[in-house]
Design a protein around this motif. Structure first.
Motif, PDB file in Angstrom:
ATOM      1  N   LEU A   1       6.786  12.709 -12.584  1.00  0.00           N
ATOM      2  CA  LEU A   1       5.754  13.629 -13.054  1.00  0.00           C
ATOM      3  C   LEU A   1       4.350  13.071 -12.857  1.00  0.00           C
ATOM      4  O   LEU A   1       3.363  13.745 -13.185  1.00  0.00           O
ATOM      5  CB  LEU A   1       5.984  13.963 -14.531  1.00  0.00           C
ATOM      6  CG  LEU A   1       7.248  14.767 -14.843  1.00  0.00           C
ATOM      7  CD1 LEU A   1       7.449  14.886 -16.343  1.00  0.00           C
ATOM      8  CD2 LEU A   1       7.195  16.148 -14.208  1.00  0.00           C
ATOM      9  N   GLY A   2       4.260  11.843 -12.355  1.00  0.00           N
ATOM     10  CA  GLY A   2       2.947  11.241 -12.112  1.00  0.00           C
ATOM     11  C   GLY A   2       2.203  10.879 -13.376  1.00  0.00           C
ATOM     12  O   GLY A   2       0.970  10.862 -13.394  1.00  0.00           O
ATOM     13  N   LEU A   3       2.921  10.568 -14.455  1.00  0.00           N
ATOM     14  CA  LEU A   3       2.283  10.233 -15.724  1.00  0.00           C
ATOM     15  C   LEU A   3       1.892   8.763 -15.758  1.00  0.00           C
ATOM     16  O   LEU A   3       2.613   7.899 -15.253  1.00  0.00           O
ATOM     17  CB  LEU A   3       3.220  10.560 -16.887  1.00  0.00           C
ATOM     18  CG  LEU A   3       3.711  12.009 -16.969  1.00  0.00           C
ATOM     19  CD1 LEU A   3       4.585  12.203 -18.204  1.00  0.00           C
ATOM     20  CD2 LEU A   3       2.536  12.987 -16.994  1.00  0.00           C
ATOM     21  N   VAL A   4       0.752   8.470 -16.365  1.00  0.00           N
ATOM     22  CA  VAL A   4       0.258   7.095 -16.465  1.00  0.00           C
ATOM     23  C   VAL A   4      -0.210   6.828 -17.887  1.00  0.00           C
ATOM     24  O   VAL A   4      -0.390   7.752 -18.683  1.00  0.00           O
ATOM     25  CB  VAL A   4      -0.905   6.837 -15.470  1.00  0.00           C
ATOM     26  CG1 VAL A   4      -0.425   6.970 -14.036  1.00  0.00           C
ATOM     27  CG2 VAL A   4      -2.061   7.798 -15.732  1.00  0.00           C
ATOM     28  N   ASN A   5      -0.398   5.530 -18.195  1.00  0.00           N
ATOM     29  CA  ASN A   5      -0.963   5.125 -19.493  1.00  0.00           C
ATOM     30  C   ASN A   5      -0.210   5.731 -20.677  1.00  0.00           C
ATOM     31  O   ASN A   5      -0.813   6.225 -21.633  1.00  0.00           O
ATOM     32  CB  ASN A   5      -2.443   5.501 -19.577  1.00  0.00           C
ATOM     33  CG  ASN A   5      -3.273   4.863 -18.481  1.00  0.00           C
ATOM     34  OD1 ASN A   5      -3.015   3.725 -18.079  1.00  0.00           O
ATOM     35  ND2 ASN A   5      -4.269   5.582 -17.980  1.00  0.00           N
ATOM     36  N   ALA A   6       1.107   5.703 -20.580  1.00  0.00           N
ATOM     37  CA  ALA A   6       1.968   6.169 -21.674  1.00  0.00           C
ATOM     38  C   ALA A   6       1.732   7.636 -22.020  1.00  0.00           C
ATOM     39  O   ALA A   6       1.901   8.051 -23.176  1.00  0.00           O
ATOM     40  CB  ALA A   6       1.791   5.293 -22.918  1.00  0.00           C
TER      41      ALA A   6
ATOM     42  N   ALA B   1       6.196  -1.555 -10.788  1.00  0.00           N
ATOM     43  CA  ALA B   1       6.095  -2.246 -12.074  1.00  0.00           C
ATOM     44  C   ALA B   1       6.899  -1.539 -13.154  1.00  0.00           C
ATOM     45  O   ALA B   1       7.306  -2.154 -14.142  1.00  0.00           O
ATOM     46  CB  ALA B   1       4.632  -2.359 -12.496  1.00  0.00           C
ATOM     47  N   ARG B   2       7.174  -0.242 -12.969  1.00  0.00           N
ATOM     48  CA  ARG B   2       7.865   0.531 -13.995  1.00  0.00           C
ATOM     49  C   ARG B   2       9.361   0.622 -13.770  1.00  0.00           C
ATOM     50  O   ARG B   2      10.088   1.194 -14.581  1.00  0.00           O
ATOM     51  CB  ARG B   2       7.270   1.938 -14.048  1.00  0.00           C
ATOM     52  CG  ARG B   2       5.789   1.944 -14.387  1.00  0.00           C
ATOM     53  CD  ARG B   2       5.170   3.297 -14.263  1.00  0.00           C
ATOM     54  NE  ARG B   2       5.583   4.183 -15.344  1.00  0.00           N
ATOM     55  CZ  ARG B   2       4.944   5.304 -15.648  1.00  0.00           C
ATOM     56  NH1 ARG B   2       3.914   5.679 -14.962  1.00  0.00           N
ATOM     57  NH2 ARG B   2       5.381   6.066 -16.632  1.00  0.00           N
TER      58      ARG B   2
ATOM     59  N   MET C   1       0.327   8.321  -7.788  1.00  0.00           N
ATOM     60  CA  MET C   1       0.457   7.061  -8.509  1.00  0.00           C
ATOM     61  C   MET C   1       0.492   5.915  -7.513  1.00  0.00           C
ATOM     62  O   MET C   1       1.151   5.998  -6.493  1.00  0.00           O
ATOM     63  CB  MET C   1       1.742   7.054  -9.353  1.00  0.00           C
ATOM     64  CG  MET C   1       1.929   5.781 -10.151  1.00  0.00           C
ATOM     65  SD  MET C   1       3.462   5.798 -11.117  1.00  0.00           S
ATOM     66  CE  MET C   1       3.105   7.159 -12.209  1.00  0.00           C
ATOM     67  N   ALA C   2      -0.241   4.824  -7.826  1.00  0.00           N
ATOM     68  CA  ALA C   2      -0.283   3.686  -6.925  1.00  0.00           C
ATOM     69  C   ALA C   2       1.098   3.066  -6.810  1.00  0.00           C
ATOM     70  O   ALA C   2       1.876   3.025  -7.766  1.00  0.00           O
ATOM     71  CB  ALA C   2      -1.289   2.658  -7.448  1.00  0.00           C
ATOM     72  N   ALA C   3       1.376   2.563  -5.582  1.00  0.00           N
ATOM     73  CA  ALA C   3       2.704   2.006  -5.335  1.00  0.00           C
ATOM     74  C   ALA C   3       3.003   0.848  -6.272  1.00  0.00           C
ATOM     75  O   ALA C   3       4.122   0.707  -6.773  1.00  0.00           O
ATOM     76  CB  ALA C   3       2.808   1.571  -3.879  1.00  0.00           C
ATOM     77  N   ASN C   4       2.004  -0.021  -6.528  1.00  0.00           N
ATOM     78  CA  ASN C   4       2.234  -1.171  -7.406  1.00  0.00           C
ATOM     79  C   ASN C   4       2.668  -0.726  -8.801  1.00  0.00           C
ATOM     80  O   ASN C   4       3.522  -1.351  -9.431  1.00  0.00           O
ATOM     81  CB  ASN C   4       0.970  -2.026  -7.496  1.00  0.00           C
ATOM     82  CG  ASN C   4       0.694  -2.794  -6.217  1.00  0.00           C
ATOM     83  OD1 ASN C   4       1.596  -2.996  -5.406  1.00  0.00           O
ATOM     84  ND2 ASN C   4      -0.547  -3.203  -6.025  1.00  0.00           N
TER      85      ASN C   4
ATOM     86  N   PHE D   1      15.765  17.238 -28.570  1.00  0.00           N
ATOM     87  CA  PHE D   1      14.416  17.698 -28.240  1.00  0.00           C
ATOM     88  C   PHE D   1      13.415  16.753 -28.890  1.00  0.00           C
ATOM     89  O   PHE D   1      13.585  16.334 -30.032  1.00  0.00           O
ATOM     90  CB  PHE D   1      14.163  19.128 -28.741  1.00  0.00           C
ATOM     91  CG  PHE D   1      12.765  19.611 -28.459  1.00  0.00           C
ATOM     92  CD1 PHE D   1      12.441  20.142 -27.221  1.00  0.00           C
ATOM     93  CD2 PHE D   1      11.762  19.497 -29.417  1.00  0.00           C
ATOM     94  CE1 PHE D   1      11.152  20.564 -26.944  1.00  0.00           C
ATOM     95  CE2 PHE D   1      10.473  19.917 -29.153  1.00  0.00           C
ATOM     96  CZ  PHE D   1      10.171  20.450 -27.906  1.00  0.00           C
ATOM     97  N   GLY D   2      12.375  16.413 -28.150  1.00  0.00           N
ATOM     98  CA  GLY D   2      11.344  15.554 -28.708  1.00  0.00           C
ATOM     99  C   GLY D   2      10.310  15.195 -27.666  1.00  0.00           C
ATOM    100  O   GLY D   2      10.426  15.549 -26.492  1.00  0.00           O
ATOM    101  N   GLU D   3       9.275  14.498 -28.113  1.00  0.00           N
ATOM    102  CA  GLU D   3       8.213  14.056 -27.224  1.00  0.00           C
ATOM    103  C   GLU D   3       8.423  12.568 -26.954  1.00  0.00           C
ATOM    104  O   GLU D   3       8.571  11.773 -27.895  1.00  0.00           O
ATOM    105  CB  GLU D   3       6.846  14.307 -27.863  1.00  0.00           C
ATOM    106  CG  GLU D   3       5.718  14.415 -26.870  1.00  0.00           C
ATOM    107  CD  GLU D   3       4.471  15.050 -27.476  1.00  0.00           C
ATOM    108  OE1 GLU D   3       3.490  15.238 -26.739  1.00  0.00           O
ATOM    109  OE2 GLU D   3       4.489  15.354 -28.699  1.00  0.00           O
ATOM    110  N   VAL D   4       8.471  12.199 -25.688  1.00  0.00           N
ATOM    111  CA  VAL D   4       8.775  10.831 -25.292  1.00  0.00           C
ATOM    112  C   VAL D   4       7.727  10.336 -24.302  1.00  0.00           C
ATOM    113  O   VAL D   4       6.933  11.111 -23.772  1.00  0.00           O
ATOM    114  CB  VAL D   4      10.183  10.734 -24.658  1.00  0.00           C
ATOM    115  CG1 VAL D   4      11.259  11.157 -25.646  1.00  0.00           C
ATOM    116  CG2 VAL D   4      10.264  11.598 -23.390  1.00  0.00           C
ATOM    117  N   ALA D   5       7.741   9.041 -24.051  1.00  0.00           N
ATOM    118  CA  ALA D   5       6.815   8.438 -23.088  1.00  0.00           C
ATOM    119  C   ALA D   5       7.513   7.299 -22.369  1.00  0.00           C
ATOM    120  O   ALA D   5       8.451   6.684 -22.898  1.00  0.00           O
ATOM    121  CB  ALA D   5       5.555   7.920 -23.800  1.00  0.00           C
TER     122      ALA D   5
END
Length: 269
Positions: free
Chosen positions: A130-135, A8-9, A1-4, A117-121
């Protein structure tokens, strides 16, 4: 993931009453980013003033946290140039050891109680770890882990939805070997390779305080762990908040170190 994208997050540090200093909480946040490898070696950190804006703290607070990280060799300060991420040593993370397996080997009775328990973003720092992007989404499995019916720690495990499609709350048992996260990960055909762990002090949330009969905002130990598969991809981020007295936790971890058992996952060399 880019540092910027990482910066930002980030969210400002909430100002709470309690014995944990603000600089230490900032230091813990930054250690978590470094342990999760969200920042690559050689990347430059934002200037002190910018870090203060990101986390909502003063430059003095930032400077103290940065000094501590530099002292521990996690970052390198180059006067007049900037502050850079240092090469992070890969270590065998204690969280590669299954709490369930070790307890069963010792004749203890581990169990779990499902809390959520559930699915989140876009939940941080899990998404960055986890390196997740774009929600992109992940499953949250929050459980109270018990030993001989006594609460020991609260586990909040995040698993990327892409790797664990079809996961349901029923997939994890409350008792026996099947309650282990490793058992769940094995069932999805994911082979673990290595991981990193960081430990810090945090304030007990109202939920944690109620679970372990603590005062609100009491200091507790949080262990954050990132586990990767053989491709080097992060497949699990877990935050374990130990609500037992520190001396009990130390005794438990000492027992782990004295047991001769095969690791469920080992580092690649």
């Amino acid at each position: 993931m880019a540092a910027n994208a990482v910066w930002a997050r980030q969210q400002p540090i909430a100002r709470e009453d309690g014995p944990i200093p603000l600089y230490y909480r900032l230091e813990s946040r930054l250690r978590g980013l470094l342990a999760s490898e969200s920042l690559a070696p050689g990347e430059v950190l934002p200037p002190e003033g910018r870090l203060g804006e990101i986390y909502g703290v003063s430059r003095i607070t930032v400077r103290r946290a940065i000094d501590h990280l530099s002292r521990d060799g996690l970052i390198v300060i180059r006067q007049g140039v900037g502050t850079f991420v240092n090469d992070q040593p890969h270590i065998d993370a204690p969280c590669l050891v299954s709490f369930t397996d070790v307890a069963l080997r010792r004749g203890e009775r581990p169990s779990s109680r499902l809390l959520e328990f559930g699915e989140v973003a876009e939940v941080e720092p899990a998404a960055s770890a986890l390196g997740l992007v774009n929600a992109e989404t992940m499953f949250l499995l929050r459980r109270l882990r018990l030993l001989n019916d006594h609460p020991v720690f609260m586990s909040s495990a995040y698993l990327p939805s892409q790797e664990f499609r079809g996961l349901t709350a029923d997939a994890v048992s409350d008792e026996g070997p099947e309650q282990s996260l490793y058992h769940l990960i094995d069932r999805f055909g994911v082979a673990l390779s290595d991981g990193d762990e960081a430990t810090c002090a945090v304030h007990a949330t109202p939920q944690v305080a109620d679970l372990f009969h603590l005062e609100r905002a009491a200091p507790v130990v949080q262990k954050s762990c990132v586990l990767r598969d053989r491709r080097g991809v992060a497949v699990l981020y877990e935050e374990a908040i130990w609500g037992v007295p520190e001396r009990t936790q130390v005794r438990w971890e000492a027992k782990l170190s004295m047991i001769d058992f095969p690791r469920r996952a080992v580092r690649q060399t």
